[in-house]
Design a protein around this motif. Sequence first.
Motif, PDB file in Angstrom:
ATOM      1  N   VAL A   1       4.989  -4.350   6.431  1.00 25.78           N
ATOM      2  CA  VAL A   1       6.170  -4.096   5.612  1.00 25.78           C
ATOM      3  C   VAL A   1       7.334  -3.794   6.535  1.00 25.78           C
ATOM      4  O   VAL A   1       7.269  -2.875   7.362  1.00 25.78           O
ATOM      5  N   THR A   2       8.387  -4.583   6.414  1.00 29.36           N
ATOM      6  CA  THR A   2       9.547  -4.417   7.265  1.00 29.36           C
ATOM      7  C   THR A   2      10.814  -4.507   6.416  1.00 29.36           C
ATOM      8  O   THR A   2      10.748  -4.691   5.200  1.00 29.36           O
ATOM      9  N   GLU A   3      11.966  -4.362   7.028  1.00 31.13           N
ATOM     10  CA  GLU A   3      13.219  -4.500   6.302  1.00 31.13           C
ATOM     11  C   GLU A   3      13.551  -5.980   6.129  1.00 31.13           C
ATOM     12  O   GLU A   3      13.410  -6.772   7.054  1.00 31.13           O
ATOM     13  N   HIS A   4      13.999  -6.315   4.937  1.00 36.78           N
ATOM     14  CA  HIS A   4      14.415  -7.697   4.691  1.00 36.78           C
ATOM     15  C   HIS A   4      15.644  -7.995   5.549  1.00 36.78           C
ATOM     16  O   HIS A   4      16.570  -7.178   5.621  1.00 36.78           O
ATOM     17  N   PRO A   5      15.682  -9.151   6.217  1.00 31.90           N
ATOM     18  CA  PRO A   5      16.818  -9.438   7.116  1.00 31.90           C
ATOM     19  C   PRO A   5      18.139  -9.681   6.391  1.00 31.90           C
ATOM     20  O   PRO A   5      19.207  -9.583   7.012  1.00 31.90           O
ATOM     21  N   CYS A   6      18.089  -9.987   5.092  1.00 36.90           N
ATOM     22  CA  CYS A   6      19.306 -10.305   4.352  1.00 36.90           C
ATOM     23  C   CYS A   6      19.585  -9.360   3.200  1.00 36.90           C
ATOM     24  O   CYS A   6      20.741  -9.170   2.814  1.00 36.90           O
ATOM     25  N   LEU A   7      18.561  -8.745   2.646  1.00 33.07           N
ATOM     26  CA  LEU A   7      18.702  -7.945   1.432  1.00 33.07           C
ATOM     27  C   LEU A   7      18.295  -6.502   1.712  1.00 33.07           C
ATOM     28  O   LEU A   7      17.544  -6.213   2.642  1.00 33.07           O
ATOM     29  N   ASN A   8      18.785  -5.619   0.901  1.00 34.82           N
ATOM     30  CA  ASN A   8      18.479  -4.200   1.044  1.00 34.82           C
ATOM     31  C   ASN A   8      17.196  -3.854   0.301  1.00 34.82           C
ATOM     32  O   ASN A   8      17.201  -3.179  -0.727  1.00 34.82           O
ATOM     33  N   CYS A   9      16.076  -4.370   0.809  1.00 35.08           N
ATOM     34  CA  CYS A   9      14.782  -4.131   0.177  1.00 35.08           C
ATOM     35  C   CYS A   9      13.689  -4.397   1.210  1.00 35.08           C
ATOM     36  O   CYS A   9      13.934  -5.008   2.249  1.00 35.08           O
TER      37      CYS A   9
ATOM     38  N   ALA B   1      10.846   0.830  -1.750  1.00 34.58           N
ATOM     39  CA  ALA B   1      10.626   1.210  -0.358  1.00 34.58           C
ATOM     40  C   ALA B   1       9.558   2.288  -0.230  1.00 34.58           C
ATOM     41  O   ALA B   1       8.833   2.350   0.771  1.00 34.58           O
ATOM     42  N   ALA B   2       9.440   3.157  -1.247  1.00 34.21           N
ATOM     43  CA  ALA B   2       8.448   4.224  -1.205  1.00 34.21           C
ATOM     44  C   ALA B   2       7.089   3.766  -1.720  1.00 34.21           C
ATOM     45  O   ALA B   2       6.048   4.244  -1.253  1.00 34.21           O
ATOM     46  N   ALA B   3       7.079   2.837  -2.691  1.00 38.07           N
ATOM     47  CA  ALA B   3       5.816   2.416  -3.298  1.00 38.07           C
ATOM     48  C   ALA B   3       5.123   1.313  -2.515  1.00 38.07           C
ATOM     49  O   ALA B   3       3.888   1.276  -2.439  1.00 38.07           O
ATOM     50  N   LEU B   4       5.906   0.422  -1.941  1.00 38.81           N
ATOM     51  CA  LEU B   4       5.335  -0.745  -1.275  1.00 38.81           C
ATOM     52  C   LEU B   4       5.132  -0.452   0.213  1.00 38.81           C
ATOM     53  O   LEU B   4       5.873  -0.923   1.072  1.00 38.81           O
ATOM     54  N   THR B   5       4.124   0.320   0.496  1.00 38.19           N
ATOM     55  CA  THR B   5       3.774   0.654   1.878  1.00 38.19           C
ATOM     56  C   THR B   5       2.515  -0.107   2.283  1.00 38.19           C
ATOM     57  O   THR B   5       1.772  -0.605   1.433  1.00 38.19           O
ATOM     58  N   CYS B   6       2.274  -0.152   3.588  1.00 39.70           N
ATOM     59  CA  CYS B   6       1.059  -0.818   4.069  1.00 39.70           C
ATOM     60  C   CYS B   6      -0.187  -0.177   3.469  1.00 39.70           C
ATOM     61  O   CYS B   6      -1.129  -0.872   3.070  1.00 39.70           O
ATOM     62  N   ASP B   7      -0.199   1.159   3.393  1.00 43.41           N
ATOM     63  CA  ASP B   7      -1.374   1.865   2.868  1.00 43.41           C
ATOM     64  C   ASP B   7      -1.588   1.583   1.390  1.00 43.41           C
ATOM     65  O   ASP B   7      -2.724   1.319   0.959  1.00 43.41           O
ATOM     66  N   SER B   8      -0.521   1.655   0.585  1.00 43.96           N
ATOM     67  CA  SER B   8      -0.690   1.440  -0.852  1.00 43.96           C
ATOM     68  C   SER B   8      -1.105   0.002  -1.144  1.00 43.96           C
ATOM     69  O   SER B   8      -1.951  -0.249  -2.015  1.00 43.96           O
TER      70      SER B   8
ATOM     71  N   ARG C   1      -2.756  -1.996   0.914  1.00 43.50           N
ATOM     72  CA  ARG C   1      -4.147  -2.125   1.352  1.00 43.50           C
ATOM     73  C   ARG C   1      -5.101  -1.578   0.291  1.00 43.50           C
ATOM     74  O   ARG C   1      -6.129  -2.187  -0.030  1.00 43.50           O
ATOM     75  N   THR C   2      -4.755  -0.419  -0.270  1.00 41.32           N
ATOM     76  CA  THR C   2      -5.599   0.183  -1.305  1.00 41.32           C
ATOM     77  C   THR C   2      -5.649  -0.687  -2.555  1.00 41.32           C
ATOM     78  O   THR C   2      -6.707  -0.893  -3.152  1.00 41.32           O
ATOM     79  N   ALA C   3      -4.504  -1.207  -2.959  1.00 41.38           N
ATOM     80  CA  ALA C   3      -4.421  -1.970  -4.199  1.00 41.38           C
ATOM     81  C   ALA C   3      -5.026  -3.364  -4.078  1.00 41.38           C
ATOM     82  O   ALA C   3      -5.653  -3.851  -5.022  1.00 41.38           O
ATOM     83  N   TYR C   4      -4.837  -4.007  -2.917  1.00 34.44           N
ATOM     84  CA  TYR C   4      -5.213  -5.414  -2.788  1.00 34.44           C
ATOM     85  C   TYR C   4      -6.330  -5.678  -1.780  1.00 34.44           C
ATOM     86  O   TYR C   4      -6.835  -6.799  -1.727  1.00 34.44           O
TER      87      TYR C   4
ATOM     88  N   MET D   1       2.094   0.632  -9.200  1.00 33.53           N
ATOM     89  CA  MET D   1       0.981  -0.117  -8.636  1.00 33.53           C
ATOM     90  C   MET D   1      -0.336   0.425  -9.175  1.00 33.53           C
ATOM     91  O   MET D   1      -0.602   1.623  -9.112  1.00 33.53           O
ATOM     92  N   LEU D   2      -1.141  -0.488  -9.734  1.00 33.55           N
ATOM     93  CA  LEU D   2      -2.436  -0.130 -10.299  1.00 33.55           C
ATOM     94  C   LEU D   2      -3.568  -0.561  -9.382  1.00 33.55           C
ATOM     95  O   LEU D   2      -3.499  -1.607  -8.737  1.00 33.55           O
ATOM     96  N   SER D   3      -4.610   0.249  -9.360  1.00 33.45           N
ATOM     97  CA  SER D   3      -5.846  -0.106  -8.665  1.00 33.45           C
ATOM     98  C   SER D   3      -7.007   0.464  -9.464  1.00 33.45           C
ATOM     99  O   SER D   3      -7.085   1.682  -9.672  1.00 33.45           O
ATOM    100  N   GLU D   4      -7.862  -0.421  -9.957  1.00 35.65           N
ATOM    101  CA  GLU D   4      -9.032  -0.032 -10.744  1.00 35.65           C
ATOM    102  C   GLU D   4      -8.651   0.903 -11.899  1.00 35.65           C
ATOM    103  O   GLU D   4      -9.334   1.893 -12.175  1.00 35.65           O
ATOM    104  N   GLY D   5      -7.551   0.580 -12.555  1.00 32.80           N
ATOM    105  CA  GLY D   5      -7.138   1.322 -13.727  1.00 32.80           C
ATOM    106  C   GLY D   5      -6.431   2.626 -13.463  1.00 32.80           C
ATOM    107  O   GLY D   5      -6.083   3.344 -14.403  1.00 32.80           O
TER     108      GLY D   5
END
Length: 261
Positions: free
Chosen positions: A246-254, A228-235, A237-240, A215-219
């Motif tokens: 962020v929750t568990e997918h009801p059908c997939l392991n992601c 699961a580790a990279a796509l957090t609420c904090d990251s 929020r910072t990036a976008y 994930m990039l933010s301002e270069g």
Amino acid sequence: MTASAPSLRVTDLNYSVAGRELLSGLRFHLQSGEMLAVLGRNGAGKSTLLKHLTGELGKNGVELFGQPLRGMRPAEAAKRRAVLPQQTPLSFAYEVLDVVLLGRIPHGQRETAQDRAIAAACLERVGLSGYETRNVLTLSGGEQQRVHFARTLAQLHGVAGERVLLLDEPTASLDLAHQHATLRLARELCQEGVGVLAVLHDLNLAAQYADRVLMLSEGHIIACDHPAAALTCDSIRTAYGHEVLVTEHPCLNCPLIVSAT
């Protein structure tokens, strides 16, 4: 994924234009058989990064197959690294098979019957079997993008050893079913040993298909880890600059990312 040396390595990549820093201290790698998704808001540096990986904006700080990119002959790199731009404008009424055959140019100056068979097989892999003699300009934008995806498949076909595929927003012009079909095919290529780096805008597609997310933010890189580790609420929020849940997918392991505002 294997424990071998990375197929692609970026070491301390910096890039500025008119005093504005577009990329700063980027360090990451791509293994054979891995899919790495590159995420970030518009202007975060994704396209600039991709242009460095292709050598378009300079070759310093990039290693391909254990060699500095600046030392590789373009013809050598073209046999093992293919690139799918977000858009590939065509102004002539080529037949679809002829467009796919462009991917075979690095493998020989003279077109063979085997090249044509490879191109037809690659069209079948992207779901366009029977389109060989169609005028490419009469196809929809999504169909044209799939033709160019087939071209990259033809370019990498039959090459021994490590290969790398760079995808710039490969799902942008595709409908829902073809978005998933394209990324499933990218996963198949990973299983065949290809290292795939894909610039994506859809966080949930990245969460579902990528082995790791950068994930990039301002270069700057603010996260580079499994989804699961990279796509957090904090990251995110910072990036976008946007609140998500962020929750568990009801059908997939992601993870599943939904807007919270």
